[in-house]
Design a protein around this motif. Sequence first.
Motif, PDB file in Angstrom:
ATOM      1  N   GLY A  89       4.956  28.330   3.646  1.00 44.64           N
ATOM      2  CA  GLY A  89       6.020  29.167   3.581  1.00 44.64           C
ATOM      3  C   GLY A  89       6.533  29.259   4.931  1.00 44.64           C
ATOM      4  O   GLY A  89       7.762  30.501   5.077  1.00 44.64           O
ATOM      5  N   THR A 108      10.919  26.854   6.487  1.00 49.40           N
ATOM      6  CA  THR A 108      11.986  26.049   6.048  1.00 49.40           C
ATOM      7  C   THR A 108      13.087  26.088   6.821  1.00 49.40           C
ATOM      8  O   THR A 108      14.038  26.495   7.873  1.00 49.40           O
ATOM      9  CB  THR A 108      12.169  27.355   4.941  1.00 49.40           C
ATOM     10  OG1 THR A 108      12.139  29.075   5.148  1.00 49.40           O
ATOM     11  CG2 THR A 108      11.693  27.231   3.756  1.00 49.40           C
ATOM     12  N   ASP A 109      14.008  25.237   6.482  1.00 50.56           N
ATOM     13  CA  ASP A 109      15.535  25.188   7.238  1.00 50.56           C
ATOM     14  C   ASP A 109      15.189  24.936   7.778  1.00 50.56           C
ATOM     15  O   ASP A 109      15.971  25.128   9.287  1.00 50.56           O
ATOM     16  CB  ASP A 109      16.913  25.908   6.188  1.00 50.56           C
ATOM     17  CG  ASP A 109      16.441  25.950   4.920  1.00 50.56           C
ATOM     18  OD1 ASP A 109      16.609  24.629   3.893  1.00 50.56           O
ATOM     19  OD2 ASP A 109      17.050  26.824   4.335  1.00 50.56           O
ATOM     20  N   ASP A 127       7.878  35.423   7.154  1.00 52.08           N
ATOM     21  CA  ASP A 127       8.677  35.932   6.308  1.00 52.08           C
ATOM     22  C   ASP A 127       8.610  37.260   6.100  1.00 52.08           C
ATOM     23  O   ASP A 127       9.163  38.065   5.492  1.00 52.08           O
ATOM     24  CB  ASP A 127       8.508  35.453   4.558  1.00 52.08           C
ATOM     25  CG  ASP A 127       6.968  34.900   4.867  1.00 52.08           C
ATOM     26  OD1 ASP A 127       6.831  34.068   3.805  1.00 52.08           O
ATOM     27  OD2 ASP A 127       5.813  35.370   5.233  1.00 52.08           O
TER      28      ASP A 127
END
Length: 368
Positions: free
Chosen positions: A26, A29-30, A36
């Motif tokens: 996780g 991303t992108d 996070d």
Amino acid sequence: EKGGHEYFMLKEIEEQPAALENTLRGHFTDGRIVLDEQRIAEQDLREVDKVFVVACGSAYHSGLVAKYAIEHWTRLPVEVELASEFRYRDPVLDRDTLVVAVSQSGETADTLEAVRHARGQRARVLAVCNTNGAQIPRESDAVLYTHAGPEIGVASTKAFLAQIAANFLVGLALAQARGTKYPDEVAREFHELCAMPDAVRKVLGTNDQVRALGREVADAKAVLFLGRHVGYPVALEGALKLKELAYMHAEGFAAGELKHGPIALIEPGLPVVVVMPSPKGRAVLHSKLVSNISEIQARGARTIVIAEEGDETVLPFADTLITVPAVPTLLQPLVSTVPLQVLAAEIARARGYDVDKPRNLAKSVTVE
Ligand code: F6R
């Protein structure tokens, strides 16, 4: 609950691939690294001009490993300091200092006090923690959780590997924010990290060999550990594991320091564990370590060499050779630490000690 194992530590050693996977999951991303759980804005990360890693014990060793990667990727100066020392001096801290507080339990008193001190000086504090909602993350500006799962064995294993991975994520996030790495380079580093769980699975295949070795050397009076570059903190970690579990005198040295004193300790039969760098990395480091092993072997030490598979140059000098898969140099501690964990546990077991509950130690040290 020990999953068929004699003790939790061995189960937790075997859970290390999953601990790494869960810690990395996780966070990309992108095409970008995302911490996070972070509450430190990208802009603030960009303005960081100095990094401190503060921690105790194995967590401190995870910081020593990360220093090589973070400095290389970000060109920021990184100081790694024992939390118990950091808080009693007058470290130079300001708003642009990032303090990374690494703690499995999140309750270690010295690390918590270091966090309080750093925040009092307006530094930004990022906790790297394995325990949800613990005090250290609660008092920090941001938290990056290691997802190693609960660690029962007092000696840290899977949390240690997860701490290294999380510290690397912090380094990549800083490199990305500062633009010291192109996005495709950040992506490549992340994907190399993602290959580490499989590399660790492969190392676990040496467990039986390492356990047999542990039984052979269990009567030694002392064991020395040598390494260079990222292998140096691995040597420190190997020695710490052996002290705490097997109650043996064990010391880790930077191999370059041998001639400055420690070589005087070498005597016939003394087991010396040498953590070799990859022969494909910095050739000069590798050849210096080969000459260090030949020197200690010439003085009668019993050499135990952790080397990359296919590294034939070490063969003449290794009384016991334990091979680890080829991985990028900065990531090597994630594989080379594993046999040292197994070695310490097996020596302790052979000496009749409780591997999960070593004497005098507590899982979380909430007094200073
Ligand atoms: C060694 C060990 C200890 C801890 C240290 C810090 O195997 O487990 O050295 O690493 O007490 O603990 P945490 O990470 O909970 O702050």
